[in-house]
Design a protein around this motif. Structure first.
Motif, PDB file in Angstrom:
ATOM      1  N   GLU A   1       0.833  -1.206   0.000  1.00 22.39           N
ATOM      2  CA  GLU A   1       0.000   0.000   0.000  1.00 22.39           C
ATOM      3  C   GLU A   1       0.860   1.244   0.000  1.00 22.39           C
ATOM      4  O   GLU A   1       1.848   1.341   0.715  1.00 22.39           O
ATOM      5  CB  GLU A   1      -0.890  -0.006   1.243  1.00 22.39           C
ATOM      6  N   ILE A   2       0.499   2.202  -0.815  1.00 27.35           N
ATOM      7  CA  ILE A   2       1.256   3.436  -0.962  1.00 27.35           C
ATOM      8  C   ILE A   2       0.861   4.409   0.130  1.00 27.35           C
ATOM      9  O   ILE A   2      -0.302   4.602   0.430  1.00 27.35           O
ATOM     10  CB  ILE A   2       1.000   4.051  -2.349  1.00 27.35           C
ATOM     11  N   ASN A   3       1.878   5.024   0.728  1.00 23.78           N
ATOM     12  CA  ASN A   3       1.627   5.969   1.801  1.00 23.78           C
ATOM     13  C   ASN A   3       0.865   7.173   1.292  1.00 23.78           C
ATOM     14  O   ASN A   3       1.182   7.735   0.254  1.00 23.78           O
ATOM     15  CB  ASN A   3       2.978   6.426   2.390  1.00 23.78           C
ATOM     16  N   SER A   4      -0.166   7.569   2.005  1.00 23.80           N
ATOM     17  CA  SER A   4      -1.031   8.653   1.560  1.00 23.80           C
ATOM     18  C   SER A   4      -0.499   9.997   2.018  1.00 23.80           C
ATOM     19  O   SER A   4       0.288  10.104   2.951  1.00 23.80           O
ATOM     20  CB  SER A   4      -2.442   8.449   2.114  1.00 23.80           C
ATOM     21  N   MET A   5      -0.987  11.018   1.370  1.00 29.94           N
ATOM     22  CA  MET A   5      -0.578  12.380   1.682  1.00 29.94           C
ATOM     23  C   MET A   5      -1.156  12.812   3.017  1.00 29.94           C
ATOM     24  O   MET A   5      -2.300  12.544   3.326  1.00 29.94           O
ATOM     25  CB  MET A   5      -1.064  13.306   0.568  1.00 29.94           C
ATOM     26  N   SER A   6      -0.321  13.482   3.805  1.00 27.00           N
ATOM     27  CA  SER A   6      -0.804  14.017   5.063  1.00 27.00           C
ATOM     28  C   SER A   6      -1.857  15.079   4.794  1.00 27.00           C
ATOM     29  O   SER A   6      -1.708  15.923   3.923  1.00 27.00           O
ATOM     30  CB  SER A   6       0.370  14.621   5.851  1.00 27.00           C
ATOM     31  N   SER A   7      -2.946  15.053   5.562  1.00 18.29           N
ATOM     32  CA  SER A   7      -4.061  15.953   5.253  1.00 18.29           C
ATOM     33  C   SER A   7      -4.581  16.634   6.510  1.00 18.29           C
ATOM     34  O   SER A   7      -5.772  16.702   6.749  1.00 18.29           O
ATOM     35  CB  SER A   7      -5.188  15.161   4.585  1.00 18.29           C
ATOM     36  N   THR A   8      -3.654  17.128   7.320  1.00 21.71           N
ATOM     37  CA  THR A   8      -4.055  17.665   8.604  1.00 21.71           C
ATOM     38  C   THR A   8      -4.605  19.081   8.527  1.00 21.71           C
ATOM     39  O   THR A   8      -5.344  19.495   9.404  1.00 21.71           O
ATOM     40  CB  THR A   8      -2.857  17.660   9.571  1.00 21.71           C
TER      41      THR A   8
ATOM     42  N   VAL B   1       9.589   0.471  -2.346  1.00 24.05           N
ATOM     43  CA  VAL B   1      10.519   1.037  -1.358  1.00 24.05           C
ATOM     44  C   VAL B   1       9.953   2.337  -0.797  1.00 24.05           C
ATOM     45  O   VAL B   1      10.056   2.604   0.418  1.00 24.05           O
ATOM     46  CB  VAL B   1      11.901   1.268  -1.993  1.00 24.05           C
ATOM     47  N   HIS B   2       9.355   3.142  -1.652  1.00 22.29           N
ATOM     48  CA  HIS B   2       8.694   4.375  -1.197  1.00 22.29           C
ATOM     49  C   HIS B   2       7.663   4.069  -0.121  1.00 22.29           C
ATOM     50  O   HIS B   2       7.596   4.734   0.914  1.00 22.29           O
ATOM     51  CB  HIS B   2       8.030   5.061  -2.394  1.00 22.29           C
ATOM     52  N   ALA B   3       6.845   3.057  -0.354  1.00 17.88           N
ATOM     53  CA  ALA B   3       5.812   2.685   0.620  1.00 17.88           C
ATOM     54  C   ALA B   3       6.435   2.129   1.893  1.00 17.88           C
ATOM     55  O   ALA B   3       5.968   2.408   3.001  1.00 17.88           O
ATOM     56  CB  ALA B   3       4.863   1.672   0.003  1.00 17.88           C
ATOM     57  N   SER B   4       7.492   1.336   1.740  1.00 19.14           N
ATOM     58  CA  SER B   4       8.138   0.726   2.897  1.00 19.14           C
ATOM     59  C   SER B   4       8.713   1.773   3.844  1.00 19.14           C
ATOM     60  O   SER B   4       8.611   1.649   5.064  1.00 19.14           O
ATOM     61  CB  SER B   4       9.241  -0.223   2.423  1.00 19.14           C
ATOM     62  N   TYR B   5       9.308   2.812   3.284  1.00 20.65           N
ATOM     63  CA  TYR B   5       9.884   3.882   4.107  1.00 20.65           C
ATOM     64  C   TYR B   5       8.865   4.962   4.467  1.00 20.65           C
ATOM     65  O   TYR B   5       9.190   5.889   5.198  1.00 20.65           O
ATOM     66  CB  TYR B   5      11.064   4.529   3.377  1.00 20.65           C
ATOM     67  N   ARG B   6       7.649   4.833   3.952  1.00 18.70           N
ATOM     68  CA  ARG B   6       6.595   5.807   4.207  1.00 18.70           C
ATOM     69  C   ARG B   6       7.065   7.223   3.836  1.00 18.70           C
ATOM     70  O   ARG B   6       6.866   8.194   4.564  1.00 18.70           O
ATOM     71  CB  ARG B   6       6.112   5.756   5.657  1.00 18.70           C
ATOM     72  N   PHE B   7       7.701   7.305   2.671  1.00 21.62           N
ATOM     73  CA  PHE B   7       8.120   8.601   2.153  1.00 21.62           C
ATOM     74  C   PHE B   7       6.895   9.433   1.765  1.00 21.62           C
ATOM     75  O   PHE B   7       5.793   8.916   1.612  1.00 21.62           O
ATOM     76  CB  PHE B   7       8.993   8.419   0.903  1.00 21.62           C
ATOM     77  N   ARG B   8       7.128  10.722   1.588  1.00 22.67           N
ATOM     78  CA  ARG B   8       6.072  11.628   1.161  1.00 22.67           C
ATOM     79  C   ARG B   8       5.614  11.278  -0.255  1.00 22.67           C
ATOM     80  O   ARG B   8       6.405  10.760  -1.064  1.00 22.67           O
ATOM     81  CB  ARG B   8       6.590  13.068   1.181  1.00 22.67           C
ATOM     82  N   PRO B   9       4.355  11.560  -0.592  1.00 27.08           N
ATOM     83  CA  PRO B   9       3.881  11.294  -1.956  1.00 27.08           C
ATOM     84  C   PRO B   9       4.708  12.016  -3.024  1.00 27.08           C
ATOM     85  O   PRO B   9       4.927  11.484  -4.109  1.00 27.08           O
ATOM     86  CB  PRO B   9       2.437  11.802  -1.935  1.00 27.08           C
ATOM     87  N   GLU B  10       5.167  13.227  -2.687  1.00 32.55           N
ATOM     88  CA  GLU B  10       5.978  13.970  -3.646  1.00 32.55           C
ATOM     89  C   GLU B  10       7.241  13.202  -4.030  1.00 32.55           C
ATOM     90  O   GLU B  10       7.714  13.302  -5.176  1.00 32.55           O
ATOM     91  CB  GLU B  10       6.367  15.339  -3.071  1.00 32.55           C
ATOM     92  N   THR B  11       7.794  12.443  -3.081  1.00 33.87           N
ATOM     93  CA  THR B  11       9.006  11.672  -3.363  1.00 33.87           C
ATOM     94  C   THR B  11       8.747  10.613  -4.424  1.00 33.87           C
ATOM     95  O   THR B  11       9.568  10.401  -5.320  1.00 33.87           O
ATOM     96  CB  THR B  11       9.529  11.018  -2.073  1.00 33.87           C
TER      97      THR B  11
END
Length: 269
Positions: free
Chosen positions: A34-41, A92-102
């Protein structure tokens, strides 16, 4: 492809110190997690219209020529190896929970390099994996506050494992190919603005649309044809799709008077 030619062997201060590793191969890829989602605070109360005007103009200068994309798609060798490299980057992006922009930047760097003249264009094998590692690493350095080492970023049993010095040389080749224009406009630059244009949304609904629009953008960015569309078009289409709205809706009219409605409709269809 030789990654050592045209790249200086002099140490570059841009990089962190790395522990050398051995070159190894090879293993199978896993399914994309699963791809990490954008923070939406938070949503800004006022969005600077002049800023949106400026980036709408700026994005026009970063879209590659359509004929380059067509020529790339005609290369018979391009196919599963290309998608495998992109899938690995997103895992790898999802595993490290990088930002969507990355994720978007890394795939964009990868595609733009692949659209470069044939002498720089890796088609398959270890050069393609090395390009994926370098693009993800450069994107992480652009967007993340904590960046894994060049060995640690090579997670999830990649087909090849590269020494940090080799990745560093490839990073320089990528940045040189991109003419050092690493800070680009992305669809995420527009998401808050377009969501704010939707009428009568609760904060919870805005967060829902932001999160799922972000996931949709990342899921589709691996398709190289996406480069034919501007980031604003990609963002607007994602928001409309998630919100189940159309650009011709009576309450929406148009997100912005500079938006190309024909291009947006083409993307949505």
């Amino acid at each position: 492809m030789s990654v050592s030619t045209d790249v200086s062997s002099t140490p570059i201060n841009l990089y962190c110190n790395e522990t050398p590793g051995d070159a190894l191969c090879s293993n199978n890829d896993d399914d994309i997690s699963e791809i990490n989602s954008m923070s939406s605070t938070d949503f800004p109360a006022d969005i600077d219209e002049s800023y949106i005007d400026n980036i709408l103009l700026s994005e026009l200068h970063q879209t590659p020529a359509t004929e380059l994309i067509t020529q790339f798609l005609e290369i018979s060798e391009v196919g599963s190896a290309h998608q495998d490299a992109l899938n690995w980057m997103l895992k790898v992006h999802a595993s490290y929970r990088f930002r969507p922009e990355t994720a978007y930047l890394s795939v964009n760097y990868f595609h733009c390099f692949m659209l470069s003249p044939p002498p720089l264009q890796p088609v398959k094998g270890w050069p393609l994996q090395l390009l994926a590692v370098a693009c993800l690493s450069v994107a992480a350095k652009m967007e993340e506050t904590r960046v894994p080492s060049l060995l640690d970023i090579q997670l999830l049993e990649p087909r090849f494992l590269f020494k940090p010095s080799t990745v560093q040389r490839m990073e320089l080749l990528v940045m040189s190919c991109l003419k050092w224009r690493l800070h680009i406009i992305t669809p995420f630059s527009f998401l808050h603005y377009f969501i704010a244009k939707l009428p009568h949304l609760s904060p919870r609904s805005k967060d829902f649309i932001l999160t799922h629009s972000s996931d949709l953008i990342i899921s589709t960015c691996r398709v190289i044809k996406i480069l034919a569309y501007t980031p604003s078009t990609i963002a607007a289409a994602a928001v409309l799709w998630v919100a189940n709205q159309t650009i011709d809706g009576p309450k929406l009219e148009c997100f912005h008077n500079r938006m190309d409605k024909a291009s947006l409709k083409s993307y949505l269809h």
